[in-house]
Design an enzyme around this catalytic site. Structure first.
Site, mmCIF file in Angstrom:
data_model
loop_
_atom_site.group_PDB
_atom_site.id
_atom_site.type_symbol
_atom_site.label_atom_id
_atom_site.label_comp_id
_atom_site.label_asym_id
_atom_site.label_seq_id
_atom_site.Cartn_x
_atom_site.Cartn_y
_atom_site.Cartn_z
ATOM 1 N N ASN A 208 0.847 -1.202 0.000
ATOM 2 C CA ASN A 208 0.000 0.000 0.000
ATOM 3 C C ASN A 208 0.877 1.245 0.000
ATOM 4 O OD1 ASN A 208 0.591 0.757 2.846
ATOM 5 N ND2 ASN A 208 -0.356 -1.227 3.234
ATOM 6 N N ASP A 277 -4.136 -6.437 4.881
ATOM 7 C CA ASP A 277 -5.165 -7.275 5.499
ATOM 8 C C ASP A 277 -5.198 -8.668 4.874
ATOM 9 O OD1 ASP A 277 -6.172 -5.454 7.388
ATOM 10 O OD2 ASP A 277 -7.152 -4.327 5.769
ATOM 11 N N LYS A 287 8.851 -16.878 -11.037
ATOM 12 C CA LYS A 287 8.052 -15.776 -11.577
ATOM 13 C C LYS A 287 6.842 -16.340 -12.335
ATOM 14 C CE LYS A 287 8.310 -11.845 -14.625
ATOM 15 N NZ LYS A 287 8.992 -11.315 -15.798
ATOM 16 N N PHE A 321 -4.274 2.718 15.023
ATOM 17 C CA PHE A 321 -4.694 3.738 14.059
ATOM 18 C C PHE A 321 -5.898 3.171 13.307
ATOM 19 C CE2 PHE A 321 -1.788 7.401 13.237
ATOM 20 C CZ PHE A 321 -0.969 7.223 14.341
ATOM 21 N N LYS A 335 -13.258 -0.310 15.883
ATOM 22 C CA LYS A 335 -11.907 -0.897 15.986
ATOM 23 C C LYS A 335 -11.389 -0.818 17.417
ATOM 24 C CE LYS A 335 -10.705 -0.499 11.182
ATOM 25 N NZ LYS A 335 -10.176 0.250 10.071
ATOM 26 N N LYS A 339 -10.666 -4.491 18.856
ATOM 27 C CA LYS A 339 -9.243 -4.848 19.022
ATOM 28 C C LYS A 339 -8.776 -4.626 20.460
ATOM 29 C CE LYS A 339 -8.410 -3.784 14.169
ATOM 30 N NZ LYS A 339 -7.356 -4.202 13.234
HETATM 31 O O1 PMT Z 1 2.966 5.992 6.572
HETATM 32 P P1 PMT Z 1 2.330 7.306 6.140
HETATM 33 O O2 PMT Z 1 2.490 7.561 4.667
HETATM 34 O O3 PMT Z 1 2.796 8.456 6.978
HETATM 35 O O4 PMT Z 1 0.749 7.172 6.363
HETATM 36 C C1 PMT Z 1 0.218 7.105 7.646
HETATM 37 C C2 PMT Z 1 -0.929 6.078 7.750
HETATM 38 C C3 PMT Z 1 -2.097 6.537 6.889
HETATM 39 C C4 PMT Z 1 -0.446 4.699 7.273
HETATM 40 C C5 PMT Z 1 -1.318 6.011 9.272
HETATM 41 O O5 PMT Z 1 -1.745 7.290 9.682
HETATM 42 C C6 PMT Z 1 -2.430 4.998 9.515
HETATM 43 O O6 PMT Z 1 -3.605 5.268 9.421
HETATM 44 N N1 PMT Z 1 -2.023 3.730 9.849
HETATM 45 C C7 PMT Z 1 -2.940 2.583 10.029
HETATM 46 C C8 PMT Z 1 -3.310 2.021 8.685
HETATM 47 C C9 PMT Z 1 -4.208 0.804 8.800
HETATM 48 O O7 PMT Z 1 -3.751 -0.271 8.517
HETATM 49 O O8 PMT Z 1 -5.398 1.033 9.296
HETATM 50 P P2 PMT Z 1 -6.536 -0.094 9.487
HETATM 51 O O9 PMT Z 1 -7.733 0.693 9.799
HETATM 52 O O10 PMT Z 1 -6.569 -1.027 8.306
HETATM 53 O O11 PMT Z 1 -6.034 -0.925 10.740
HETATM 54 C C10 PMT Z 1 -6.404 -0.618 12.072
HETATM 55 C C11 PMT Z 1 -5.268 -0.898 13.031
HETATM 56 O O12 PMT Z 1 -5.003 -2.307 13.069
HETATM 57 C C12 PMT Z 1 -3.963 -0.224 12.686
HETATM 58 O O13 PMT Z 1 -3.357 0.201 13.886
HETATM 59 C C13 PMT Z 1 -3.158 -1.342 12.038
HETATM 60 O O14 PMT Z 1 -1.747 -1.158 12.272
HETATM 61 C C14 PMT Z 1 -3.675 -2.575 12.762
HETATM 62 N N2 PMT Z 1 -3.604 -3.813 11.968
HETATM 63 C C15 PMT Z 1 -4.304 -3.919 10.792
HETATM 64 C C16 PMT Z 1 -4.283 -5.119 10.105
HETATM 65 C C17 PMT Z 1 -3.531 -6.194 10.615
HETATM 66 N N3 PMT Z 1 -3.466 -7.337 9.972
HETATM 67 N N4 PMT Z 1 -2.866 -6.059 11.776
HETATM 68 C C18 PMT Z 1 -2.898 -4.888 12.464
HETATM 69 O O15 PMT Z 1 -2.278 -4.767 13.530
#
Ligand code: PMT
Length: 401
Positions: A208, A277, A287, A321, A335, A339
């Site tokens: 991403n 995800d 490949k 986040f 979330k 979580k």
């Molecule tokens: O890196 P930058 O370019 O500065 O951009 C910042 C950002 C947009 C990446 C950052 O501000 C941000 O939003 N990060 C979280 C992105 C994300 O994966 O969000 P989510 O809503 O999909 O996930 C929710 C939370 O679960 C996040 O804390 C994520 O780290 C966590 N997660 C998600 C999926 C997974 N398999 N394991 C996780 O721990």
């Protein structure tokens, strides 16, 4: 960042004196009001006019200058400073201050100040390792004086080794840290940053747009405030701040192993990483050839690292986040609950000036007790500072419970 801070920059006589000009520019750019004191040997290397022009303040060179002393005396300068930085600091000036000698404008003012004093030494490697110099530095450290160690490299005197003035950016960072509240001292904070890469075959992956900027801003700010920082980072084009323990990972599974392996050391974990995800169900060892018009990939869910942390019996303070493109408060609250986090930083990543890649962000902080705090558009650095204010306050409150 250094707005309204009064900094006295002492420049002593070494070839690295020209680098103090760059440091001055970094300080004024960050909003500091800088007053420069030059020793007479420093003036052999760089003209005072250079510092005067760039600081927009008169440069102090003599202790017994009647006009300068009437306008702003050495005691007034010592009193008004928030911090003194001596860059470059010669073995001579360090020896004099360690011995209590105050025989010129710089040493007298340092003796008279109650502000923190930070030395950035620069000298020949044999001088730097000389036991007399080492004793002087040790003595000053014992009295609370701060040091930014020199770097190793080719020295102007022709020798190779330790003694090269630290980079202006490193000295600047040490100044910011010295002026920051140390409200995270004693804490170990793990921060995840950047994207993950889920490999399809040896040349392709799913990822991403995360640049790591948000996570790295958090790491830098936590370190400034005294925390020990473990930075678990996906692949990004950023350098980890000095002193931060970097653990580089690629996939979500690697990130999970790194996070779970070190969570026991942590008082708080902040998950700013954009973890994929889904990951390909199978990685091809070769490949994948372009044969058919269509290609389907079977994807499986990656482990949810944050949810795994939230399920631990004893767990650190957890900040997640939420990257959303609508219904920010509703999805983020979901979330927070699902979580089992203590706090969620929700950002709307559909906006051009927030979320992925850009230097700014706009966020909503959600807490377990239902409080919501709106953070308008600001730099990721400023948002990191606000997030850490809450981490400091909430972890301190937990300690007192
Ligand atoms: O890196 P930058 O370019 O500065 O951009 C910042 C950002 C947009 C990446 C950052 O501000 C941000 O939003 N990060 C979280 C992105 C994300 O994966 O969000 P989510 O809503 O999909 O996930 C929710 C939370 O679960 C996040 O804390 C994520 O780290 C966590 N997660 C998600 C999926 C997974 N398999 N394991 C996780 O721990």
């Amino acid at each position: 960042m250094l707005k309204e801070k009064q900094i006295v920059l002492g420049v002593t006589g070494g070839i690295a004196a020209y680098k103090a000009v760059e440091l001055l520019r970094l300080l004024t750019k960050a909003g500091a009001d800088v007053h420069v004191i030059m020793t007479s040997s420093a003036q052999e290397f760089v003209a005072p006019l250079t510092f005067q022009t760039l600081s927009a303040n008169p440069v102090h060179t003599e202790l017994f200058n009647l006009i300068a002393e009437r306008e702003i005396g050495h005691i007034a300068l010592a009193d008004r400073a928030d911090l003194f930085v001596i860059a470059p600091a010669t073995a001579n000036v360090i020896g004099k201050i360690a011995s209590g000698i105050a025989d010129d404008m710089l040493t007298t003012t340092i003796m008279a100040t109650k502000a923190p004093v930070l030395f950035a030494p620069a000298m020949n490697v044999n001088m730097y390792t000389n036991p007399i110099y080492r004793e002087n530095e040790e003595r000053l450290r014992k009295h609370g004086y701060l040091f930014v160690p020199p770097e190793k490299g080719a020295l102007a005197c022709g020798w190779e080794g330790e003694g090269k003035l630290a980079a202006p950016e490193t000295i600047f960072e040490a100044i910011v840290a010295a002026l920051s509240p140390q409200d995270l001292r004693g804490q170990t904070i793990m921060i995840t940053a950047g994207p993950t890469r889920e490999e399809i075959d040896p040349v392709r992956f799913i990822s991403n747009h995360s640049s790591g900027k948000m996570g790295y801003a958090l790491a830098m700010n936590a370190q400034r405030r005294g925390a020990r920082v473990i930075l678990v980072s996906g692949p990004v084009n950023l350098s980890a701040p000095d002193g931060v323990e970097l653990q580089s990972v690629a996939s979500a599974r690697e990130m999970q192993a790194a996070v779970m392996g070190r969570v026991g050391e942590c008082t708080a974990v902040i998950k700013a990483a954009a973890v994929a995800d889904y990951s390909p169900a199978r990685r091809s060892g070769v490949k994948i050839k372009k044969k058919n018009a269509e290609l389907s990939l079977e994807l499986v869910k990656t482990p949810d690292i944050l949810a795994g942390l939230g399920a631990l019996e004893t767990r650190p303070f957890l900040v997640g986040f939420a990257a959303e493109t609508g219904n920010l408060a509703e999805f983020a609250a979901g979330k927070l609950k699902d979580k089992n986090a203590d706090m969620i930083v929700a950002n709307d990543v559909s906006q051009a000036d927030a979320g992925f890649h850009v230097d700014t962000n706009r966020a909503m902080l959600l807490f377990r007790d239902g409080r919501i705090l709106e953070c308008p558009l600001m730099t990721k650095d400023a948002l990191a500072a606000i997030i850490l204010d809450h981490v400091a306050a909430e972890t301190a409150a937990r300690k007192n419970d």
